[in-house]
Each structure stands twice: as C-alpha cells, then as structure tokens.
Design a protein around this motif. Sequence first.
Motif, mmCIF file in Angstrom:
data_model
loop_
_atom_site.group_PDB
_atom_site.id
_atom_site.type_symbol
_atom_site.label_atom_id
_atom_site.label_comp_id
_atom_site.label_asym_id
_atom_site.label_seq_id
_atom_site.Cartn_x
_atom_site.Cartn_y
_atom_site.Cartn_z
ATOM 1 N N CYS A 36 -2.021 17.515 38.132
ATOM 2 C CA CYS A 36 -1.656 16.094 38.232
ATOM 3 C C CYS A 36 -1.854 15.313 36.940
ATOM 4 O O CYS A 36 -1.443 14.171 36.836
ATOM 5 C CB CYS A 36 -2.422 15.429 39.368
ATOM 6 N N GLN A 37 -2.495 15.889 35.932
ATOM 7 C CA GLN A 37 -2.666 15.324 34.596
ATOM 8 C C GLN A 37 -3.073 13.844 34.600
ATOM 9 O O GLN A 37 -2.317 12.981 34.188
ATOM 10 C CB GLN A 37 -1.382 15.498 33.793
ATOM 11 N N PRO A 38 -4.285 13.527 35.064
ATOM 12 C CA PRO A 38 -4.701 12.124 35.097
ATOM 13 C C PRO A 38 -4.900 11.549 33.695
ATOM 14 O O PRO A 38 -5.245 12.279 32.762
ATOM 15 C CB PRO A 38 -6.027 12.169 35.857
ATOM 16 N N ILE A 56 -11.123 17.055 37.308
ATOM 17 C CA ILE A 56 -10.766 15.663 37.530
ATOM 18 C C ILE A 56 -9.288 15.578 37.913
ATOM 19 O O ILE A 56 -8.421 16.054 37.177
ATOM 20 C CB ILE A 56 -11.015 14.813 36.252
ATOM 21 N N HIS A 57 -9.019 14.957 39.058
ATOM 22 C CA HIS A 57 -7.657 14.834 39.583
ATOM 23 C C HIS A 57 -7.316 13.373 39.819
ATOM 24 O O HIS A 57 -8.203 12.541 40.021
ATOM 25 C CB HIS A 57 -7.537 15.535 40.949
ATOM 26 N N GLU A 89 -2.713 14.431 27.775
ATOM 27 C CA GLU A 89 -1.405 15.023 27.946
ATOM 28 C C GLU A 89 -0.855 14.706 29.330
ATOM 29 O O GLU A 89 -1.558 14.829 30.329
ATOM 30 C CB GLU A 89 -1.507 16.538 27.768
ATOM 31 N N VAL A 90 0.405 14.308 29.368
ATOM 32 C CA VAL A 90 1.061 13.983 30.621
ATOM 33 C C VAL A 90 2.508 14.456 30.545
ATOM 34 O O VAL A 90 3.145 14.375 29.492
ATOM 35 C CB VAL A 90 0.961 12.466 30.924
ATOM 36 N N ARG A 162 7.054 10.388 35.819
ATOM 37 C CA ARG A 162 5.943 11.298 35.574
ATOM 38 C C ARG A 162 6.041 12.398 36.624
ATOM 39 O O ARG A 162 6.401 12.135 37.773
ATOM 40 C CB ARG A 162 4.656 10.498 35.732
ATOM 41 N N PHE A 163 5.738 13.613 36.243
ATOM 42 C CA PHE A 163 5.712 14.667 37.259
ATOM 43 C C PHE A 163 4.518 15.559 37.043
ATOM 44 O O PHE A 163 3.903 15.562 35.991
ATOM 45 C CB PHE A 163 7.028 15.461 37.297
#
Length: 164
Positions: A36-38, A56-57, A89-90, A162-163
């Motif tokens: 989920c790249q918070p 961490i999510h 990073e996202v 965002r994905f």
Amino acid sequence: EAPAPRRTVTERKPVNRGALTVEGVGNLLTQLARCCQPVPGDTIVGYLTKGRGVSIHRASCASVQYLIQNHPERRLPVNWGSREDGRYEVAILIRAYDRKWLLKDLTNLIAQANVSIASVNALGQGGVMAELKMSLKVADFGQLSALLGKLDAVPGVVEVRRFG
C-alpha cells in the motif's frame, strides 16, 4: 552514519529513524509495506511481524485488515514523526490518449513539482491510449495529492490515481 546504499524499486526498506513513532514500544525495526506504500499524511497502522519488526500500512489497506482480523494482538498504533527530510516511494497509474510529447509533458510536470521518478513502465494500447505506471519519490501526502491534480489536468489524460 554512512549514507544508505542505492535501492531498487522492489526492495523493502526500513523507515528512517525518527520518521515514525510506534506507541508504547521503543527501538523496533519499522518498514513501509510494499502493498500500500504509505506516505506521511496517510492514516497508518502497524503490524508486528515475526522477525521483521513492524510493518507500516495505510489503515485502509486490505492486506493489513486481513492480517489484523486473524491476529488482532499484533496491531500496533503508529504515527508519523516530525522528520521531514524523507522521501517515500509511491506507485501511480496514468491513463491518457496517446500523443506526441505526452511523456515529456508528464515528466516535466513531475520535475517542476520537485518529485523524483524511481521507475516508469509505459504501454501503448493500439496507438489510441497509453498506460503509464510510475514509481515516484514524494515528501508527503500533500505533495503527492497536489501532483496528482496537476497530472490530471494535462491535455489528453483520462485517469491519474495512486495504486498498490
């Protein structure tokens, strides 16, 4: 402290010390979840893993919701700290009508927003549509949100999200 080695897009990386606080627990390894790249500004939750510290999510992440449902005792409250020099990073997805200079227009806008591009995967769909998957390095949710709005305004862009 020595500078961190260069990392690939797919590598799991620990969060900089001071970037996160795990309530009631000190000195645990923390890592941002790849699923989920918070980024700072997201509502987050921690999950105590076996042997890898706290993952961490985003609170809305389906993966962590499933894990917590099966092991609620492993849920840990976490908060973003005050450190502001980190880059996170996202992954984003852009769908647009394929045209000359599309990629140039998008990357120029990203550079103007002071955001780094970690990777790009572009796929043409029959000469009519283009789909770009990008991994960006942003400072926080606010920077990401502003950038997504600007990318959505580029001529020919149909969808930006965002994905992951």
